[in-house]
Scaffold this active site. Structure first.
Site, PDB file in Angstrom:
ATOM      1  N   CYS A 378      82.473  -8.771 -58.729  1.00 57.85           N
ATOM      2  CA  CYS A 378      83.423  -8.256 -57.980  1.00 57.85           C
ATOM      3  C   CYS A 378      83.446  -6.597 -58.293  1.00 57.85           C
ATOM      4  CB  CYS A 378      84.657  -8.911 -58.143  1.00 57.85           C
ATOM      5  SG  CYS A 378      85.642  -8.572 -56.779  1.00 57.85           S
ATOM      6  N   GLU A 379      82.384  -5.986 -58.161  1.00 53.51           N
ATOM      7  CA  GLU A 379      82.353  -4.567 -58.689  1.00 53.51           C
ATOM      8  C   GLU A 379      81.220  -3.767 -57.706  1.00 53.51           C
ATOM      9  OE1 GLU A 379      83.446  -3.852 -62.270  1.00 53.51           O
ATOM     10  OE2 GLU A 379      82.245  -1.786 -62.316  1.00 53.51           O
TER      11      GLU A 379
END
Ligand code: LLP
Length: 457
Positions: A378-379
């Site tokens: 999640c980046e």
């Protein structure tokens, strides 16, 4: 178009694996699929799942042997190649390098323990670090492991602990030789502005202090100028500088028997990379040390070097499964895989480039298929390739990324609570597990919920 994937077929150097992109045993089998170490990669993923780290034994051993052979050829005195275990530390790697006659460099109690348990003899281990804890120093001293002193604090802790344990200790000192080389800022260590080692200007004072200590015996010098270096000149200069410092130490009564020139030889990650061979690198270092010793009428010291990346990187690949596609018309197409920055933090950390191919159609390459290969974390920056040309591919297909043996597994994390991949060793058509796959449950092992919170829930 074919040039893009010619690295799969043209292994230009079987002796110095760092000059190839792929492991030495890589072939495209009769079904046009990728095969490494005699194993079908597709079959391995079927059995062991993905993402999957794979190490090729023959490539590993060839790299080790290239170092040994070159040292025997160019350095007639005694020498010891030392594997920099930060590149990839495991019981297996410790055992393999020990079986090839290598020593090992460790920077923590964890790496020391892994080396000892993996079978590296204590007298061939060196212990580095700019902030060793007392506990780590005690561990090294009790196991009679040579310590490389990095700074004043390190020296005073070593002195105090060796005095209190009444143990004699052989030490080397690390200094910064003031050599600039062209590599990423984060992995450049030999210039004056570095957190590692004594400044070269402080050495006279240091030599005077060490000679007065009760239990410390200075027997060697160490310097490491950086990593992923393609030039030979910095290491040529280093050899000469180290011999000059050896002379300086002699004036204070120290008998320097060992010179450790660190590691740093680069590898070929992409077609554009052209590192020197292991033979050329060793030749350069050896000749520079020999020449400087001759000029100064010094006996040849034991020559040590500490390769990490050039031992293990090319032997390693990582296999990912393709999941989602997202096309942003006129901008790019994202292709997401089932791993990413947790198993390979190098692209997000150093903007590193790699080469890759499809496992089931390795030679396919269509310049219209340019993908941004994204990890699953999640980046937004979790991107393994900015623009990778692949053949036609779909969800469920496998991608093989080459050159991931070094600083991938060893720098991996559990970001987003993603379990670490399994690692396999392939050799002669057999695959063996050298690291079990983690499960999400494993990640809970060290979490503790205090009792009063349990009662609440
Ligand atoms: N010796 C010392 C004291 C080192 O600090 C290093 C690497 C080596 C030997 C081995 O260098 P090599 O032969 O592998 O270049 N994480 C970075 C690399 C950091 C290197 C740290 N020191 C990366 O992924 O590129």
């Amino acid at each position: 178009m074919k040039e893009k994937i010619s690295f799969l077929k043209n292994r230009i150097d079987l002796i110095s694996p760092n000059k190839n992109i792929v492991p030495i045993t890589t072939v495209i089998d009769s079904n046009e699929k990728l095969n490494i170490g005699g194993c079908s990669i597709e079959d391995l993923v079927r059995k062991y799942d993905s993402p999957l780290y794979i190490l090729d034994e023959i490539t590993l051993r060839n790299s080790c042997r290239a170092y040994k052979k070159a040292l025997e050829k160019y350095y007639p005195g005694v020498s010891l190649p030392i594997y920099a275990s930060k590149a990839n530390s495991s019981l297996f790697m410790s055992n393999l390098v020990a079986s090839e006659g290598f020593g090992l460099d460790a920077v923590s109690e964890g790496e020391l323990l892994t080396a000892l348990k993996g079978g590296v003899p204590n007298e061939k281990i060196v212990f580095h670090g700019n902030n060793k804890s007392d506990k780590e120093i005690e561990f090294a001293i009790k196991n009679q492991i040579k310590v490389i002193v990095d700074n004043d604090h390190d020296l005073s802790r070593l002195e105090e602990i060796s005095d209190s344990l009444k143990f004699d200790l052989e030490i080397m000192i690390r200094f910064t030789p003031g050599i600039e080389c062209h590599t990423h800022d984060y992995i450049r260590t030999g210039s004056f502005d570095s957190k590692f080692g004594f400044g070269i200007e402080s050495l006279n004072k240091l030599f005077g202090v060490i000679i007065k200590t009760k239990h410390l015996k200075l027997i060697g010098l160490h310097a490491h100028i950086g990593s992923q270096i393609f030039e030979l000149d910095p290491h040529k200069d280093l050899g000469e500088i180290m011999v000059n410092v050896m002379l300086q130490a002699k004036e204070f009564g120290h008998n320097i028997k060992e010179l450790n020139v660190g590691g740093g030889l680069g590898i070929k990650y992409t077609q554009e990379d052209d590192p020197p061979s292991i033979d050329e690198w060793i030749k350069t270092v050896s000749e520079s040390v020999k020449e400087a010793c001759k000029k100064n009428k010094l006996d040849l010291p034991v020559l040590m070097c500490e390769p990490g990346r050039s031992i293990v990187s090319t032997a390693g690949v990582t296999i990912y499964k393709i999941g989602s596609f997202k096309e942003i018309p006129g901008i790019r197409t994202y292709l997401s895989v089932d791993g990413g920055m947790s198993d390979n933090p190098r692209p997000i950390t150093y903007q590193s480039n790699y080469s890759a191919c499809l496992v089931n159609n390795p030679l396919s390459c269509n310049s219209k298929n340019k993908y941004t290969v994204a990890g699953k974390h999640c980046e937004s920056g979790d991107v393994l390739f900015k623009e990778l040309e692949l053949g036609n591919c779909k969800t469920g297909d496998l991608i093989c990324v080459f050159g991931t043996g070094a600083y991938n597994n060893s720098m991996s994390s559990n970001y987003n609570r993603i379990p670490k991949p399994a690692a396999l060793l392939v050799s002669n058509g057999e695959a063996e597990i050298i690291q079990k796959r983690e499960s999400p449950h494993d990640l809970l092992k060290y979490d503790v919920l205090p009792d009063r919170f349990i009662k609440q829930s």
